[in-house]
Design an enzyme around this catalytic site. Structure first.
Site, PDB file in Angstrom:
ATOM      1  N   LYS A   6       0.870  -1.179   0.000  1.00 32.75           N
ATOM      2  CA  LYS A   6       0.000   0.000   0.000  1.00 32.75           C
ATOM      3  C   LYS A   6       0.905   1.227   0.000  1.00 32.75           C
ATOM      4  O   LYS A   6       1.685   1.442   0.922  1.00 32.75           O
ATOM      5  CB  LYS A   6      -0.889  -0.018   1.257  1.00 32.75           C
ATOM      6  CG  LYS A   6      -1.862   1.138   1.364  1.00 32.75           C
ATOM      7  CD  LYS A   6      -2.723   0.950   2.621  1.00 32.75           C
ATOM      8  CE  LYS A   6      -3.653   2.110   2.855  1.00 32.75           C
ATOM      9  NZ  LYS A   6      -4.473   1.906   4.079  1.00 32.75           N
ATOM     10  N   ASP A 103     -14.170   2.914  10.092  1.00 35.24           N
ATOM     11  CA  ASP A 103     -14.383   2.842   8.640  1.00 35.24           C
ATOM     12  C   ASP A 103     -14.622   1.402   8.192  1.00 35.24           C
ATOM     13  O   ASP A 103     -14.080   0.944   7.191  1.00 35.24           O
ATOM     14  CB  ASP A 103     -13.191   3.449   7.897  1.00 35.24           C
ATOM     15  CG  ASP A 103     -13.565   3.892   6.471  1.00 35.24           C
ATOM     16  OD1 ASP A 103     -14.775   4.062   6.190  1.00 35.24           O
ATOM     17  OD2 ASP A 103     -12.659   4.070   5.648  1.00 35.24           O
TER      18      ASP A 103
END
Length: 296
Positions: A6, A103
């Site tokens: 990432k 989230d």
């Protein structure tokens, strides 16, 4: 060994805070239903996180695609639901840190080769002390389709915010529909409103995605929908904790209370002699959004 990388955009100012938050948090967490951080790298503007590679991508890749939905039968979905619940319970109660994810959504649930779920993306997570019940912020971050009403409107978050997101996710897994795709639900703003209407009308089997409707027992379907609606109740105090949720998922003998109406279930159209109006944030299920909440 395969890994997933990432990479943080070099121009992202807020992104660095979230990068640091993710490294500090996930390095201290270990659970079968949380993604594993293998390492990180910071060199100049380059910031990289290295994770275990999960070959089956994310949950949204399967449940919202008509061509792939049959790949996750009811047995697999039940394992996924229970795994997500166990991962959240660990974050809220059993880890060294008490963590609110903030989230939780279908695209943040990754799946390993055996389709076991792993909660990912801790960039927005918050650490709580054991004495804290809730926190507040003027900077609301997350995904509107999954946000609890008290967080979206007032910036108040707690473990019950994650419970709300879990309830939305559970309804999505059962129905194969996105909460934010309200155009699919006629008069209703979202999946929550539609789910509530079929529940109180005794037509809750209509909610189930067609491929699993043939596999799941009627009483089991009712129990899972009941649990989901308990999690998305408007009042945070009415929602169960993840300890309660895990207990309810694991026991068919527990008598479940009837849920109160969910948040954001109102009708969105005007009808003759009746006027229905509601102001809610728009929902973008796959986009994490930052906003300033308005006080009541």
């Amino acid at each position: 060994m395969d890994v997933a990388v990432k990479r943080l955009a070099s121009h992202s100012g807020q992104g660095f805070t979230e990068f640091k938050n993710e490294v500090e948090l996930i390095a201290k967490l270990q659970h079968n239903n949380l993604v594993k951080l293998m390492g990180c790298c910071i060199q100049g503007e380059e910031k990289i996180l290295v994770y275990e590679y999960l070959r089956n991508k994310s949950l949204d890749f399967f449940i919202f695609d008509v061509n792939r939905t049959t790949l996750v039968d009811w047995t697999k979905r039940r394992v996924i639901i229970e795994g997500i619940a166990q991962g959240l319970l660990y974050l809220h109660k059993h880890s060294r840190l008490r963590i609110i994810h903030r989230d939780l959504k279908a695209s943040n649930i990754l799946l390993d080769k055996d389709m076991n779920p792993k909660i990912s993306d801790f960039g927005l997570a918050k650490i709580f002390s054991s004495n804290d019940i809730q926190g507040s912020t003027k900077r609301v971050v997350g995904t509107y389709g999954y946000m609890s009403p008290e967080y979206a409107s007032e910036g108040i978050y707690s473990i019950k915010s994650d419970v709300f997101s879990f309830g939305v996710l559970l309804l999505e897994i059962l129905s194969g529909k996105r909460n934010s795709g309200f155009h699919q639900y006629g008069d209703f703003l979202n999946l929550l409103g539609y789910s509530w209407q079929v529940w109180i009308g005794g037509r809750w089997l209509e909610l189930l995605e067609s491929s699993i409707a043939k596999e799941i027992h009627t009483s089991e379907a009712r129990r899972y929908i009941n649990i989901a609606l308990m999690c998305v109740q408007e009042n945070a105090d009415d929602r169960p904790t993840m300890s309660d949720v895990v207990a309810m998922l694991n026991s068919e003998s527990v008598i479940l209370p009837e849920p109160n109406h969910p948040a954001f279930f109102n009708l969105r159209v005007s009808k003759v002699h009746e006027s229905f109006s509601v102001v809610v944030p728009c929902s973008y299920n796959d986009v994490t959004i930052t906003a300033e909440p308005d006080g009541r």
